[in-house]
Design a protein around this motif. Sequence first.
Motif, PDB file in Angstrom:
ATOM      1  N   ALA A  52       2.496  78.327  70.662  1.00 45.55           N
ATOM      2  CA  ALA A  52       1.249  79.097  70.715  1.00 45.55           C
ATOM      3  C   ALA A  52       0.047  78.202  71.029  1.00 45.55           C
ATOM      4  N   GLU A  53       0.307  76.941  71.441  1.00 39.79           N
ATOM      5  CA  GLU A  53      -0.718  75.975  71.833  1.00 39.79           C
ATOM      6  C   GLU A  53      -1.537  75.478  70.643  1.00 39.79           C
ATOM      7  N   TRP A  54      -1.002  75.616  69.436  1.00 35.18           N
ATOM      8  CA  TRP A  54      -1.611  74.946  68.301  1.00 35.18           C
ATOM      9  C   TRP A  54      -1.302  73.450  68.402  1.00 35.18           C
ATOM     10  N   VAL A  55      -2.231  72.639  67.889  1.00 31.94           N
ATOM     11  CA  VAL A  55      -1.993  71.201  67.753  1.00 31.94           C
ATOM     12  C   VAL A  55      -2.039  70.876  66.259  1.00 31.94           C
ATOM     13  N   VAL A  56      -0.939  70.363  65.752  1.00 31.50           N
ATOM     14  CA  VAL A  56      -0.824  70.030  64.325  1.00 31.50           C
ATOM     15  C   VAL A  56      -0.720  68.510  64.213  1.00 31.50           C
ATOM     16  N   THR A  57      -1.670  67.913  63.482  1.00 28.45           N
ATOM     17  CA  THR A  57      -1.701  66.459  63.317  1.00 28.45           C
ATOM     18  C   THR A  57      -1.652  66.125  61.836  1.00 28.45           C
ATOM     19  N   GLY A  58      -0.639  65.391  61.434  1.00 24.49           N
ATOM     20  CA  GLY A  58      -0.503  64.978  60.036  1.00 24.49           C
ATOM     21  C   GLY A  58      -0.490  63.468  59.923  1.00 24.49           C
TER      22      GLY A  58
END
Length: 727
Positions: free
Chosen positions: A244-250
């Motif tokens: 869904a074009e989310w960017v998740v950065t952890g």
Amino acid sequence: MKVINKSNLMAYSLLSLSIASPSAYVAAQESEKAKNDREEMEVIVTVNKRKESLLKVSGSVQVMGENLLQDFKLDDMDAVVDFIPNATFSAAPSGTPVLAIRGIGTRAGGAMLEQDVGLFIDGVWAGRNNQMQAGLMDLEAIEVLKGTQATLYGRNALVGVVSVTTKKPEGELEGNVKAGYEFENSSTSIEGGLSLPITDDFSVRIAGMHEEIGGWVKNEGVGRDEAENTNDSIRLTGVYYTDAEWVVTGKVQVTEQEQIGNSAVRLLEGTFTEYDGTDSYTPAAEPAAALLGYSENAFGVDINAPVILNSDIGSQRDFVDTSLQLDIPMGEHTLTAISGFNQMDYQSAFDPSILGGPRVVSWYDEDYEQFSQELRLTSPSGENFDYIVGLFYVQQTIDRLTFQYLNDDKRFWYGEQDMDAISAFASGTYRLNDDTRLIAGLRYTQENKDADIIVLGSNEDPDEFAQASDSVDESTLDGSLTLEWSASDALLLYAGVATGSKRPGLASGNPVNNADFVNSTSLFIPTEEIVTIEAGFKYQLENGYINSSIFDMDISDFQNAGFSNGNIVISSFDVKSRGIEIDSFYYLTDSITMVTGLGFMDVEDTTNDADVSGAPKFSANMTFTYESEELADDLYMRASVNINHKSSHWLNETSGESNQFNEIDAVTLLNANISLINSAYKVALYTKNLTDEEYADFSFNAPGANNDYYFSVAQGRTIGVEASYFF
């Protein structure tokens, strides 16, 4: 980082010339194509929480890119701030740092006071001064934004913000390892990072650092050079792109720091007229009480301090920092959610007096935890009206023990503080016409602090503990208004006003009498408030640029902590700071660049008609960089020389006869680097403080009839080599 050809070398150096201000330029070949390329280059910054060109951002902004940090081995905040005009950094012997911008910064003795300069690491606010001492490892850039930034940053960003951005994985296998040796103090370091693509949508980066730094002050009694530092840090960062074009950065980072001894000497008043370059001392015998330790239960709380010998002087810091960021597209808008959790354990032992009496040894023990959550919605840029709206929540817990052995006596201050705060903020840019824009912002904050303290004064019987509780519940409304005018494609003019506030701080210290605390009207000192007026311009030249800003800041109830006769004194007073900042970048030739930065300021404690510490009236920075043509196949040279200067200024408290030796003379430092670079390797020779300038960066007058003076000695000349491998 890969360096393959001259064109890539330009990208490699893109931010590395940024000293007084970030530059979008690097040396280019003499070809017309290279000249055109450099004209099209620009630095993209995120200080306003959206990507934009540096030269289109109103206000004074400095950026230090990855390669500048490496070239001059700027691996701690102290070294970074040396390159910033109108800024100073120092650390008390206990290790607590002081960062001041435009002469304003939370002092070292204010253990429970929050900062005037906001520190943000990957968008997460760091709430304790000691977090500035964490080593700087595997970074993309450091952005320093001066002036009141209450709207978008909020948390105590009264006089500026330091924003640290760590390196992220970029979806391909690449990495680096760097090893170094410093000759003057026999220091060693090794650092590296590795990016791994796990899938097409998920990548991780592992980075680590180990360094051992030798001391430069001789402790004749213990027989060692101090302060010796060991720093270890490891970081794991992951980036995931959803369907869904989310960017998740952890991210999670663990850091351990140990300091043996401290870089301080003690001089007896009457034997000197100013700090005289002394870099050795012999400590007196340990106080009798310090040889016994301390363990008591006061009102159900265990108060413990260890046995402390002269060889035990030093500190230990352990950090755990985690964050999770979601960037979610919502049509043309972006919703950003940043969650952060920070934890710090800190212990420190130091001896604040040596030659006179009474003999004192101090012990600090602090546990700190913080959770924060930010949500913000960012509109698309370039519209008639751009905006950012958001919410911010923070919860913080601090347990702090300040303990002192005084000959056979003891005294302590123990405090527990819980803080909850929630903010709503909005910032918008409205285009009045093609050339004129109005930028407005507001931030409303509701904050509650609850505190419980237990004290034992030095004048009290050994078991006469006292207890007190207090709370504050306050709301503040801060804002800003700026008018921008693009007078031409090359010239931006701006003027604005901003307000900010720092909520009430818990007054901590080393009590003489219990009544000093428990009978006070409040355990907190008042809210600190600021009004900043600033105007300036940014002008693009054919071969560079010149920027300038003028500022006037009025601070009410500045939350001050100072050392006087061995005691920590918490007070508040009004301060006025005004000044000018000028920075520029020029191509002297296609291979040689020059970056300059100048700062002029006048900072006054208007309540007491005195100068303020950490406020040199004049500071300057100049860097010349030469980048060679190709020396051989795939081999280039880069050489830089930097000069930075700060005029005389006060190191602690304010000016006055009783603090006469707290003033430092003007300091000029010469730094240099020469590097040979190809696509896989880099070998560098660097030096800092080449002329071995002798100066102190912190001082206070210690207790006793002889009135000792305690000077923290700045590090002298360092000369080192580093070898890096890129793949």
